[in-house]
Design a protein around this motif. Sequence first.
Motif, PDB file in Angstrom:
ATOM      1  N   MET A   1      20.258  45.446  32.404  1.00 44.18           N
ATOM      2  CA  MET A   1      21.665  45.585  32.750  1.00 44.18           C
ATOM      3  C   MET A   1      22.403  44.323  32.323  1.00 44.18           C
ATOM      4  O   MET A   1      21.949  43.215  32.552  1.00 44.18           O
ATOM      5  N   ALA A   2      23.548  44.500  31.715  1.00 46.46           N
ATOM      6  CA  ALA A   2      24.345  43.365  31.248  1.00 46.46           C
ATOM      7  C   ALA A   2      24.952  42.609  32.430  1.00 46.46           C
ATOM      8  O   ALA A   2      25.315  43.208  33.443  1.00 46.46           O
ATOM      9  N   GLU A   3      25.057  41.307  32.269  1.00 49.79           N
ATOM     10  CA  GLU A   3      25.637  40.472  33.310  1.00 49.79           C
ATOM     11  C   GLU A   3      27.161  40.632  33.296  1.00 49.79           C
ATOM     12  O   GLU A   3      27.777  40.709  32.236  1.00 49.79           O
ATOM     13  N   VAL A   4      27.746  40.678  34.475  1.00 51.45           N
ATOM     14  CA  VAL A   4      29.194  40.818  34.600  1.00 51.45           C
ATOM     15  C   VAL A   4      29.831  39.464  34.306  1.00 51.45           C
ATOM     16  O   VAL A   4      29.388  38.429  34.812  1.00 51.45           O
ATOM     17  N   SER A   5      30.884  39.465  33.502  1.00 51.91           N
ATOM     18  CA  SER A   5      31.539  38.213  33.119  1.00 51.91           C
ATOM     19  C   SER A   5      32.157  37.528  34.343  1.00 51.91           C
ATOM     20  O   SER A   5      32.479  38.177  35.345  1.00 51.91           O
ATOM     21  N   LEU A   6      32.325  36.222  34.229  1.00 49.20           N
ATOM     22  CA  LEU A   6      32.950  35.462  35.326  1.00 49.20           C
ATOM     23  C   LEU A   6      34.365  35.959  35.589  1.00 49.20           C
ATOM     24  O   LEU A   6      34.806  36.010  36.740  1.00 49.20           O
ATOM     25  N   THR A   7      35.066  36.343  34.540  1.00 53.42           N
ATOM     26  CA  THR A   7      36.439  36.839  34.712  1.00 53.42           C
ATOM     27  C   THR A   7      36.453  38.112  35.546  1.00 53.42           C
ATOM     28  O   THR A   7      37.252  38.242  36.480  1.00 53.42           O
ATOM     29  N   ARG A   8      35.567  39.035  35.244  1.00 55.60           N
ATOM     30  CA  ARG A   8      35.512  40.290  36.015  1.00 55.60           C
ATOM     31  C   ARG A   8      35.084  40.024  37.455  1.00 55.60           C
ATOM     32  O   ARG A   8      35.602  40.647  38.384  1.00 55.60           O
ATOM     33  N   GLN A   9      34.141  39.105  37.646  1.00 54.63           N
ATOM     34  CA  GLN A   9      33.727  38.746  39.006  1.00 54.63           C
ATOM     35  C   GLN A   9      34.901  38.149  39.774  1.00 54.63           C
ATOM     36  O   GLN A   9      35.130  38.487  40.947  1.00 54.63           O
ATOM     37  N   PHE A  10      35.639  37.256  39.122  1.00 53.78           N
ATOM     38  CA  PHE A  10      36.792  36.617  39.749  1.00 53.78           C
ATOM     39  C   PHE A  10      37.820  37.663  40.165  1.00 53.78           C
ATOM     40  O   PHE A  10      38.308  37.664  41.299  1.00 53.78           O
ATOM     41  N   ILE A  11      38.159  38.549  39.245  1.00 49.29           N
ATOM     42  CA  ILE A  11      39.158  39.580  39.527  1.00 49.29           C
ATOM     43  C   ILE A  11      38.718  40.448  40.703  1.00 49.29           C
ATOM     44  O   ILE A  11      39.496  40.719  41.617  1.00 49.29           O
ATOM     45  N   GLY A  12      37.462  40.866  40.693  1.00 54.75           N
ATOM     46  CA  GLY A  12      36.952  41.700  41.783  1.00 54.75           C
ATOM     47  C   GLY A  12      36.981  40.993  43.125  1.00 54.75           C
ATOM     48  O   GLY A  12      37.396  41.571  44.134  1.00 54.75           O
ATOM     49  N   GLN A  13      36.572  39.743  43.142  1.00 55.11           N
ATOM     50  CA  GLN A  13      36.564  38.982  44.395  1.00 55.11           C
ATOM     51  C   GLN A  13      37.986  38.712  44.885  1.00 55.11           C
ATOM     52  O   GLN A  13      38.251  38.787  46.083  1.00 55.11           O
ATOM     53  N   ALA A  14      38.893  38.389  43.975  1.00 52.89           N
ATOM     54  CA  ALA A  14      40.286  38.134  44.369  1.00 52.89           C
ATOM     55  C   ALA A  14      40.912  39.395  44.959  1.00 52.89           C
ATOM     56  O   ALA A  14      41.625  39.334  45.969  1.00 52.89           O
ATOM     57  N   ARG A  15      40.640  40.534  44.360  1.00 58.48           N
ATOM     58  CA  ARG A  15      41.181  41.796  44.884  1.00 58.48           C
ATOM     59  C   ARG A  15      40.568  42.126  46.238  1.00 58.48           C
ATOM     60  O   ARG A  15      41.256  42.618  47.131  1.00 58.48           O
ATOM     61  N   LEU A  16      39.270  41.846  46.399  1.00 61.59           N
ATOM     62  CA  LEU A  16      38.626  42.061  47.691  1.00 61.59           C
ATOM     63  C   LEU A  16      39.259  41.176  48.763  1.00 61.59           C
ATOM     64  O   LEU A  16      39.557  41.636  49.868  1.00 61.59           O
ATOM     65  N   VAL A  17      39.486  39.914  48.446  1.00 62.25           N
ATOM     66  CA  VAL A  17      40.104  38.993  49.398  1.00 62.25           C
ATOM     67  C   VAL A  17      41.490  39.503  49.795  1.00 62.25           C
ATOM     68  O   VAL A  17      41.852  39.492  50.975  1.00 62.25           O
ATOM     69  N   ARG A  18      42.262  39.986  48.819  1.00 66.92           N
ATOM     70  CA  ARG A  18      43.596  40.513  49.125  1.00 66.92           C
ATOM     71  C   ARG A  18      43.487  41.689  50.112  1.00 66.92           C
ATOM     72  O   ARG A  18      44.224  41.756  51.106  1.00 66.92           O
ATOM     73  N   LEU A  19      42.558  42.595  49.867  1.00 71.91           N
ATOM     74  CA  LEU A  19      42.382  43.743  50.764  1.00 71.91           C
ATOM     75  C   LEU A  19      41.948  43.302  52.163  1.00 71.91           C
ATOM     76  O   LEU A  19      42.435  43.835  53.170  1.00 71.91           O
ATOM     77  N   LEU A  20      41.037  42.340  52.224  1.00 71.94           N
ATOM     78  CA  LEU A  20      40.599  41.833  53.532  1.00 71.94           C
ATOM     79  C   LEU A  20      41.745  41.153  54.276  1.00 71.94           C
ATOM     80  O   LEU A  20      41.880  41.312  55.496  1.00 71.94           O
ATOM     81  N   LEU A  21      42.564  40.408  53.555  1.00 70.13           N
ATOM     82  CA  LEU A  21      43.725  39.777  54.186  1.00 70.13           C
ATOM     83  C   LEU A  21      44.684  40.832  54.725  1.00 70.13           C
ATOM     84  O   LEU A  21      45.204  40.694  55.840  1.00 70.13           O
ATOM     85  N   TRP A  22      44.920  41.872  53.959  1.00 68.35           N
ATOM     86  CA  TRP A  22      45.805  42.943  54.425  1.00 68.35           C
ATOM     87  C   TRP A  22      45.256  43.568  55.706  1.00 68.35           C
ATOM     88  O   TRP A  22      46.001  43.880  56.621  1.00 68.35           O
ATOM     89  N   ARG A  23      43.943  43.717  55.762  1.00 72.44           N
ATOM     90  CA  ARG A  23      43.322  44.306  56.946  1.00 72.44           C
ATOM     91  C   ARG A  23      43.447  43.357  58.139  1.00 72.44           C
ATOM     92  O   ARG A  23      43.792  43.775  59.240  1.00 72.44           O
ATOM     93  N   VAL A  24      43.180  42.078  57.913  1.00 78.01           N
ATOM     94  CA  VAL A  24      43.263  41.086  58.991  1.00 78.01           C
ATOM     95  C   VAL A  24      44.688  40.998  59.540  1.00 78.01           C
ATOM     96  O   VAL A  24      44.901  40.968  60.749  1.00 78.01           O
ATOM     97  N   GLY A  25      45.666  40.963  58.646  1.00 76.72           N
ATOM     98  CA  GLY A  25      47.053  40.821  59.063  1.00 76.72           C
ATOM     99  C   GLY A  25      47.729  42.121  59.430  1.00 76.72           C
ATOM    100  O   GLY A  25      48.859  42.129  59.908  1.00 76.72           O
ATOM    101  N   ASP A  26      47.034  43.239  59.179  1.00 77.99           N
ATOM    102  CA  ASP A  26      47.601  44.571  59.414  1.00 77.99           C
ATOM    103  C   ASP A  26      48.967  44.692  58.746  1.00 77.99           C
ATOM    104  O   ASP A  26      49.924  45.198  59.320  1.00 77.99           O
TER     105      ASP A  26
END
Length: 92
Positions: A1-26
């Motif tokens: 399996m090919a390794e996921v690029s740092l850019t794609r990892q960054f984008i995915g993690q940043a989007r996850l953080v945004r979703l978690l923040l939305w959940r925390v702050g309602d």
Amino acid sequence: MAEVSLTRQFIGQARLVRLLLWRVGDSTDIDVCFSTAREASMLTEDDESFLRACLKAEECQRTDNKQLTEIDQSTIKRLRRCADKLNRADAA
């Protein structure tokens, strides 16, 4: 399996953080979300500054399709730690 690029990892993690923040702050108001997370001791002031910069970079990449150049493994690790803090604290 090919390794996921740092850019794609960054984008995915940043989007996850945004979703978690939305959940925390309602809310989708990011200022309200950060305030709620800080009041609940989920994030430090330093975490908030770091995350704001990451979210801004991800948003600029999404809207302007600019290449993210200053992403390294330590940035990804820190994003993951912050996501973990938000996810763990919210579940407790």
